[in-house]
Design an enzyme around this catalytic site. Sequence first.
Site, PDB file in Angstrom:
ATOM      1  N   ASP A  59       2.383  -4.453   7.939  1.00  0.00           N
ATOM      2  CA  ASP A  59       1.134  -3.621   7.734  1.00  0.00           C
ATOM      3  C   ASP A  59      -0.079  -4.613   7.914  1.00  0.00           C
ATOM      4  O   ASP A  59      -0.464  -5.322   7.136  1.00  0.00           O
ATOM      5  CB  ASP A  59       1.084  -3.149   6.338  1.00  0.00           C
ATOM      6  CG  ASP A  59       0.016  -2.379   5.737  1.00  0.00           C
ATOM      7  OD1 ASP A  59      -1.238  -2.284   6.708  1.00  0.00           O
ATOM      8  OD2 ASP A  59      -0.324  -1.844   4.955  1.00  0.00           O
ATOM      9  N   HIS A  61       0.929  -1.119   0.140  1.00  0.00           N
ATOM     10  CA  HIS A  61      -0.073   0.194   0.048  1.00  0.00           C
ATOM     11  C   HIS A  61       0.914   1.332   0.005  1.00  0.00           C
ATOM     12  O   HIS A  61       2.170   1.241   0.586  1.00  0.00           O
ATOM     13  CB  HIS A  61      -0.875  -0.080   1.209  1.00  0.00           C
ATOM     14  CG  HIS A  61      -1.849   1.188   1.229  1.00  0.00           C
ATOM     15  ND1 HIS A  61      -1.770   2.274   1.661  1.00  0.00           N
ATOM     16  CD2 HIS A  61      -3.286   0.911   1.129  1.00  0.00           C
ATOM     17  CE1 HIS A  61      -3.035   2.961   1.549  1.00  0.00           C
ATOM     18  NE2 HIS A  61      -3.924   2.116   1.436  1.00  0.00           N
ATOM     19  N   GLN A 101      -5.323  -4.993   6.712  1.00  0.00           N
ATOM     20  CA  GLN A 101      -6.233  -6.025   6.160  1.00  0.00           C
ATOM     21  C   GLN A 101      -6.407  -7.455   6.734  1.00  0.00           C
ATOM     22  O   GLN A 101      -7.136  -8.101   6.405  1.00  0.00           O
ATOM     23  CB  GLN A 101      -6.061  -6.090   4.708  1.00  0.00           C
ATOM     24  CG  GLN A 101      -6.176  -4.825   3.933  1.00  0.00           C
ATOM     25  CD  GLN A 101      -7.408  -4.108   3.945  1.00  0.00           C
ATOM     26  OE1 GLN A 101      -8.529  -4.940   3.869  1.00  0.00           O
ATOM     27  NE2 GLN A 101      -7.410  -2.940   3.640  1.00  0.00           N
ATOM     28  N   CYS A 105      -4.735   2.687  -3.871  1.00  0.00           N
ATOM     29  CA  CYS A 105      -3.404   3.019  -3.306  1.00  0.00           C
ATOM     30  C   CYS A 105      -2.525   2.106  -3.442  1.00  0.00           C
ATOM     31  O   CYS A 105      -1.447   1.908  -2.661  1.00  0.00           O
ATOM     32  CB  CYS A 105      -3.700   3.373  -1.618  1.00  0.00           C
ATOM     33  SG  CYS A 105      -4.900   4.777  -1.309  1.00  0.00           S
ATOM     34  N   LYS A 155     -11.111  -0.221  10.005  1.00  0.00           N
ATOM     35  CA  LYS A 155     -11.256  -1.324   9.172  1.00  0.00           C
ATOM     36  C   LYS A 155     -11.733  -2.501   9.930  1.00  0.00           C
ATOM     37  O   LYS A 155     -11.804  -3.637   9.476  1.00  0.00           O
ATOM     38  CB  LYS A 155      -9.975  -1.728   8.431  1.00  0.00           C
ATOM     39  CG  LYS A 155      -9.493  -0.698   7.443  1.00  0.00           C
ATOM     40  CD  LYS A 155      -8.200  -0.962   6.902  1.00  0.00           C
ATOM     41  CE  LYS A 155      -7.705   0.354   5.870  1.00  0.00           C
ATOM     42  NZ  LYS A 155      -8.630   0.635   4.752  1.00  0.00           N
TER      43      LYS A 155
END
Length: 415
Positions: free
Chosen positions: A208, A131, A211, A373, A234
Amino acid sequence: MGTQEQSPLDVEALRADFPILEREVAEGTPLVYFDNAATTQTPKRVVDSITEYYYEYNSNVHRGIHQLSQEASIAYEEAHDRIAAFVGASGGREELVFTKNTTESFNLVAYAWGLNELGEGDTVVLTEMEHHASLVTWQQIAKKTGATVEYIPITEDGTLDMDAAGDLIDEDTAMVSVVHASNVLGTVNPVSELADMAHEQDALIFVDGAQAVPNRPVDVEAIDADFYAFSGHKMAGPTGIGALYGKKRLLEAMDPYLYGGEMIKKVTYDDATWNDLPWKFEAGTPSISEGIAFAEAADYVEEVGLENIRAHEEYVTEYAYEELSALDGVEIYGPPADRRGGLVAFNVEGIHAHDLSSILNDYGVAVRAGDHCTQPLHDTLGVPASIRASFYLYNTREEVDTMIEGVEGAIDIFD
């Protein structure tokens, strides 16, 4: 390959927790919300926790002896502990910094660690599926420090080339920064294996988790992540709040990159010393109500069951993958249905992603159209944009049928 026969969740009961799912986007057209990778919807109890703060104990934290300030401070501090426990950080609040979002978490580490530790000859190893929050941040910090950025390539099926990773992560590597689950391909990366590779070269790893945390159990200590970031919005939480996990020894060694109130312990006209963890990284008045609601969201998804959420997403995703695959002219990006997270990014031959998104909106279906992104990844895929349908605990196969109807309608229009 057949889809799962049933979901472990009582989806209709869960949908009642989300009043927005009852709305229509046009008369007689119910909302089908498939934009969860961007932002999930928020259950009533999480919203209520924000209302409770403002109605009952609205006050600044750590700044007052009066009752309201004490209540707000306790709730805000306990929220740190709650989120730390949620991702398996045994150090509690000392290893868990509240940020605005995952992007700010990357910037915090890049400026507070990267500017001081990176130099000429050092490499930062990313992946081709990063991302922009990771890619652009490390790219720009490398320009400032003289370090170089290298990328682990993806294979034809949208997974990481781990042989190439082994070659790239070497004695010059200072940081490996990888996405846990891709927001385009749906690929779930072997972050523990990558952490081992990094640590064998005395490098750090930043994961990261934006998600991944919302839909699967995550244990940062089992992964052996040095840093791990994710966002509240999220995972059924509010916007404007995220978290950075960092190993205590690393956070203690880092100087803050934002200065002002709260993050200091002692100030003179000539110098200042920093507050204890995590407060030295939370300058000024923080997002108090959002932090409290963040913890409430963590409680909510844990009560639903993260393994149940993952299984339900697989149930919906596999169905969507198979139904889309059966249509002529549809190209799906990433690994097979049984090896991906809860999203499907695709294009339809002869239809621009923006046009398809507009048509799907006429069917009440909210999807994301664009590069998500990840412009370099889309360059690698050879497409300027894609449609992304992303699912969460409240989505159903019947909603997928509505999306398929919309895609078929678009194909008829452009035929």
